[in-house]
Scaffold this motif. Structure first.
Motif, mmCIF file in Angstrom:
data_model
loop_
_atom_site.group_PDB
_atom_site.id
_atom_site.type_symbol
_atom_site.label_atom_id
_atom_site.label_comp_id
_atom_site.label_asym_id
_atom_site.label_seq_id
_atom_site.Cartn_x
_atom_site.Cartn_y
_atom_site.Cartn_z
ATOM 1 N N THR A 147 40.957 31.106 45.040
ATOM 2 C CA THR A 147 41.875 31.620 44.019
ATOM 3 C C THR A 147 43.244 31.925 44.626
ATOM 4 O O THR A 147 44.273 31.647 44.027
ATOM 5 N N ARG A 148 43.270 32.478 45.818
ATOM 6 C CA ARG A 148 44.539 32.766 46.496
ATOM 7 C C ARG A 148 45.258 31.465 46.844
ATOM 8 O O ARG A 148 46.472 31.347 46.699
ATOM 9 N N TYR B 43 47.148 29.912 43.922
ATOM 10 C CA TYR B 43 48.449 30.542 43.710
ATOM 11 C C TYR B 43 49.471 30.011 44.723
ATOM 12 O O TYR B 43 50.598 29.673 44.360
ATOM 13 N N CYS C 125 52.982 27.876 44.017
ATOM 14 C CA CYS C 125 54.313 28.268 44.518
ATOM 15 C C CYS C 125 54.963 27.125 45.278
ATOM 16 O O CYS C 125 56.159 26.837 45.101
#
Length: 162
Positions: free
Chosen positions: A86-87, A90, A94
């Motif tokens: 999940t990290r 992200y 970006c």
């Protein structure tokens, strides 16, 4: 925290590098590696932000992809970096927003996503590579004794010349 301007020769020998302690050789070596990694990460953070305008974790993703011309699956990146998926999602978003990576579906796997560097990212890494390499060398010189530095330089040809 140690003074970054302090000359490495003025620093005491790393305690985990000394024989006769409680820890076995393998664990002492691991502690030296952890200290070196921490010092490199600390010094790289500002250089990476200034030169590439990305976080340190995003920089690690770029470095992994730089060595893979065909790209990597997101699950493999998460595995190699020891990060939660999940990290990573992200971070990839970006990087994609900044125009540094592309994402595409993996043929034959509905859930598989492959990530690749863009030409923009490759150019940025090329432009910053000398400064990044010097930063790594300086950090290692600062935290390691001569024997440990020689061992690391043996693993990283060319680093000792920086």
């Amino acid at each position: 925290m140690a003074d970054p301007d302090e000359h490495p020769a003025d620093l005491p020998e790393c305690p985990s590098a000394q024989d006769g302690g409680l820890l076995p050789t393998e664990l002492r070596a691991w502690m030296v590696l952890l200290a070196a990694t921490g010092a490199v990460e600390q010094r790289l953070r500002s250089v990476v932000k200034e030169r590439l305008d990305v976080s340190h974790d995003e920089f690690l993703v770029l470095c992994l992809l730089a060595e893979q011309p065909e790209g990597l699956r997101m699950t493999r990146i998460a595995e190699l970096l020891g990060r939660p998926k999940t990290r990573l999602t992200y971070q990839i978003a970006c990087l994609q927003h900044a125009g540094l990576v592309t994402r595409k579906s993996v043929c034959g796997d509905k859930r598989g996503v492959e990530v690749s560097l863009t030409d923009k990212a490759r150019a940025l890494l090329r432009e910053a590579s000398e400064e990044l390499a010097s930063t790594v060398a300086e950090a290692l010189d600062h935290v390691m004794g001569p024997d440990q530095r020689d061992a690391v330089y043996g693993l990283l040809p060319g680093l000792a010349e920086k």
